[in-house]
Scaffold this motif. Structure first.
Motif, mmCIF file in Angstrom:
data_model
loop_
_atom_site.group_PDB
_atom_site.id
_atom_site.type_symbol
_atom_site.label_atom_id
_atom_site.label_comp_id
_atom_site.label_asym_id
_atom_site.label_seq_id
_atom_site.Cartn_x
_atom_site.Cartn_y
_atom_site.Cartn_z
ATOM 1 N N ILE A 1 7.559 2.699 -4.762
ATOM 2 C CA ILE A 1 7.023 3.784 -4.074
ATOM 3 C C ILE A 1 8.625 4.770 -3.211
ATOM 4 O O ILE A 1 9.608 4.467 -2.827
ATOM 5 C CB ILE A 1 6.447 3.414 -3.259
ATOM 6 N N ASN A 2 8.259 6.309 -3.437
ATOM 7 C CA ASN A 2 9.368 7.136 -2.579
ATOM 8 C C ASN A 2 9.224 7.092 -1.855
ATOM 9 O O ASN A 2 8.359 7.048 -1.109
ATOM 10 C CB ASN A 2 8.925 8.387 -3.266
ATOM 11 N N ASN A 3 10.429 6.344 -1.073
ATOM 12 C CA ASN A 3 10.230 6.163 0.718
ATOM 13 C C ASN A 3 11.580 7.250 0.950
ATOM 14 O O ASN A 3 12.456 7.462 0.617
ATOM 15 C CB ASN A 3 10.754 5.177 0.843
ATOM 16 N N TYR B 1 6.068 6.084 7.456
ATOM 17 C CA TYR B 1 5.980 4.644 6.971
ATOM 18 C C TYR B 1 6.967 4.129 6.230
ATOM 19 O O TYR B 1 7.232 2.963 5.501
ATOM 20 C CB TYR B 1 4.935 4.554 5.621
ATOM 21 N N PHE B 2 8.208 4.333 6.441
ATOM 22 C CA PHE B 2 9.149 3.690 5.724
ATOM 23 C C PHE B 2 9.712 2.589 5.664
ATOM 24 O O PHE B 2 9.956 2.090 5.359
ATOM 25 C CB PHE B 2 10.547 4.580 6.179
ATOM 26 N N GLU B 3 9.412 1.920 7.324
ATOM 27 C CA GLU B 3 9.394 0.240 7.400
ATOM 28 C C GLU B 3 8.896 -0.306 6.609
ATOM 29 O O GLU B 3 9.360 -0.655 5.400
ATOM 30 C CB GLU B 3 9.739 -0.248 8.826
ATOM 31 N N TYR B 4 7.057 -0.240 6.369
ATOM 32 C CA TYR B 4 6.466 -0.646 6.035
ATOM 33 C C TYR B 4 6.729 -0.145 4.560
ATOM 34 O O TYR B 4 6.648 -1.433 3.082
ATOM 35 C CB TYR B 4 4.880 -0.039 5.974
ATOM 36 N N LYS C 1 0.790 -1.437 0.409
ATOM 37 C CA LYS C 1 0.302 -0.219 -0.170
ATOM 38 C C LYS C 1 1.023 1.377 -0.279
ATOM 39 O O LYS C 1 1.851 1.329 0.115
ATOM 40 C CB LYS C 1 -1.159 -0.147 1.523
ATOM 41 N N THR C 2 -0.454 1.885 -0.472
ATOM 42 C CA THR C 2 1.277 3.379 -0.283
ATOM 43 C C THR C 2 0.005 4.674 -0.449
ATOM 44 O O THR C 2 -1.155 4.602 -0.636
ATOM 45 C CB THR C 2 1.498 3.263 -2.238
ATOM 46 N N ASN D 1 7.999 -2.321 -1.260
ATOM 47 C CA ASN D 1 9.183 -2.572 -2.495
ATOM 48 C C ASN D 1 9.408 -3.779 -2.974
ATOM 49 O O ASN D 1 9.812 -3.728 -4.146
ATOM 50 C CB ASN D 1 9.703 -1.174 -2.363
ATOM 51 N N ARG D 2 9.775 -4.191 -1.885
ATOM 52 C CA ARG D 2 10.199 -5.315 -1.438
ATOM 53 C C ARG D 2 9.206 -6.526 -2.552
ATOM 54 O O ARG D 2 9.496 -7.341 -2.958
ATOM 55 C CB ARG D 2 11.366 -6.232 -0.588
ATOM 56 N N GLU D 3 8.261 -6.568 -2.204
ATOM 57 C CA GLU D 3 6.583 -7.167 -2.672
ATOM 58 C C GLU D 3 6.489 -6.476 -3.624
ATOM 59 O O GLU D 3 6.498 -7.498 -4.523
ATOM 60 C CB GLU D 3 5.516 -6.549 -1.830
ATOM 61 N N ILE D 4 6.610 -5.314 -4.545
ATOM 62 C CA ILE D 4 6.837 -4.857 -5.552
ATOM 63 C C ILE D 4 7.313 -5.756 -6.386
ATOM 64 O O ILE D 4 7.108 -5.954 -8.159
ATOM 65 C CB ILE D 4 5.885 -3.727 -6.152
ATOM 66 N N GLN D 5 8.899 -5.105 -6.157
ATOM 67 C CA GLN D 5 9.548 -6.429 -7.277
ATOM 68 C C GLN D 5 9.620 -7.536 -7.169
ATOM 69 O O GLN D 5 10.468 -8.453 -8.670
ATOM 70 C CB GLN D 5 10.907 -5.578 -6.453
#
Length: 414
Positions: free
Chosen positions: A51-53, A59-62, A38-39, A67-71
């Motif tokens: 997601i720009n983080n 929400y840094f850790e989330y 989510k973002t 992003n790992r999930e998207i990749q």
């Protein structure tokens, strides 16, 4: 084949987080997959699918996990696209969904993984005996691959495979021709199933030929059947096995159908049941006096309507019965391993199994003059070729037909 990600703004939560969804398109096909990410709308980079983080973000850790999930999803989708391209098969929503949901990222289709899938899917429509045959063939092929080092893939099931497989079967395993034919038949069934699922596009397997020799059919003559039927066995388990077997001889039913028989199937003069092997519903089998007598014998007993005996146990018990009857006549069977003729000698009792009952019913029915079309209907034999596998009219029928000549009247010349 293309993919992108979209934000499900209709699902925004109270914190402003919006679920991200994968969208795969091919022609008119459109597949949507919810992913675990989510973002916030302003943080979503739609060009880079990320997601720009920033560390100061609440929400840094989330976001890192998202992003790992998207990749991970991107890598999976690209693997699946390569899978379609590598195997030269058309895009299929069903296959995409199966590989995505099963986390299957292999580019090539493994022959034995597909064979196991073939077995698992067949369990929904095939009889237990058929599944056992499929599993046996799968194990046979694994042994073949281990011994010969032949590269088993869809594209290698061809004439070269036929040559190597035939040599292995006949020389190493001493496989008789008819069993070799059954192996080839199941392999071709599997290859056609795989072709239909677009797992390969090779048709070379269709050129492989099965071998089938005419073999002796073991059955009981009417005298032998009556001797077995009327014999008084002191051992009650042998008596029950005899009755189960004879019921098959008098009805033509397979072991599985007799085993699953219940009172709801039985009427005054016929049986109405669903045949397990052929999945035929409301199949009617008339009852003759011998079959009725066996059912009457077990009425109001714990074995009602007929004793239930597993196939393996029945084969052992019925052979014990026939041994007690001293059926020691020598029977010579001829089989072929390739072109090699192999003779094996048995005593008659050793050859009596549950399969003999059905052959006994058909053969004696023909000898007694039953209409062949009616017999085929009773035994649910779909075509003449399959029906003829059970039929063997021996010398008694030949003599009966030849006796027609003895009715000819002639006058001796002076």
């Amino acid at each position: 084949m293309n993919y992108h990600f979209e934000l499900r703004k209709d699902k925004i939560n109270k914190n402003g987080l919006i679920p991200i969804r994968l969208v795969v398109t091919h022609g008119k096909s459109r597949i949507r997959k919810n992913i675990n990410a989510k973002t916030i709308d302003v943080d979503w980079n739609k060009d880079n699918f990320s997601i720009n983080n920033q560390k100061k973000s609440p929400y840094f850790e989330y976001y890192k996990a998202s992003n790992r999930e998207i990749q991970s999803v991107i890598e999976k989708v690209e693997f699946i696209f390569k899978f379609f391209e590598y195997n030269e098969i058309d895009f299929s929503e069903q296959i995409f969904n199966e590989r995505f949901d099963e986390d299957n990222t292999k580019i090539s289709i493994d022959f034995f993984e597909a064979f196991q899938e073939f077995i698992d899917v067949s369990k929904l429509t095939k009889a237990t005996g058929t599944i056992k045959k499929y599993t046996t063939v799968q194990n046979f092929l694994k042994d073949f691959k281990t011994f010969t080092k032949y590269p088993l893939r869809f594209d290698t099931i061809n004439k070269k495979f036929e040559e190597v497989f035939m040599l292995y079967c006949f020389e190493e395993r001493k496989t008789v021709n008819n069993y070799y034919g059954k192996l080839i038949s199941i392999i071709k069934t599997f290859m056609q199933w795989s072709f239909d699922r677009q797992y390969h596009n090779s048709i070379e397997y269709k050129r492989i030929k099965r071998t089938e020799d005419e073999i002796e059919v073991i059955y009981l003559s009417m005298d032998e059947l009556m001797e077995l039927y009327n014999h008084k066995f002191e051992n009650k388990s042998m008596e029950r096995a005899r009755d189960f077997f004879c019921f098959g001889c008098f009805t033509g039913l397979r072991h599985s159908d007799i085993y699953n028989l219940n009172n709801a199937n039985i009427y005054d003069d016929h049986i109405n049941l669903s045949l397990i092997k052929t999945k035929t519903n409301d199949h009617i089998i008339p009852l003759n006096d011998f079959a009725k007598a066996i059912l009457e014998k077990y009425k109001n007993t714990i074995y009602n309507p007929i004793p239930k005996i597993y196939s393996q146990k029945l084969n052992k018990k019925i052979q014990d019965c026939c041994e007690e009857l001293k059926w020691f006549d020598e029977v010579k069977l001829v089989r072929f391993i390739g072109t090699e003729r192999v003779y094996k000698k048995f005593q008659k009792y050793q050859l009596i199994t549950s399969h003999v009952a059905r052959k006994t019913f058909i053969t004696n029915g023909l000898i007694l003059g039953m209409n062949e079309r009616v017999l085929r209907n009773i035994t649910n034999s779909k075509d003449e070729k399959s029906f003829r596998r059970y039929v063997k009219i021996e010398e008694v029928q030949k003599q009966k037909e030849m006796d027609i000549w003895n009715t000819v009247k002639y006058k001796k010349s002076e």
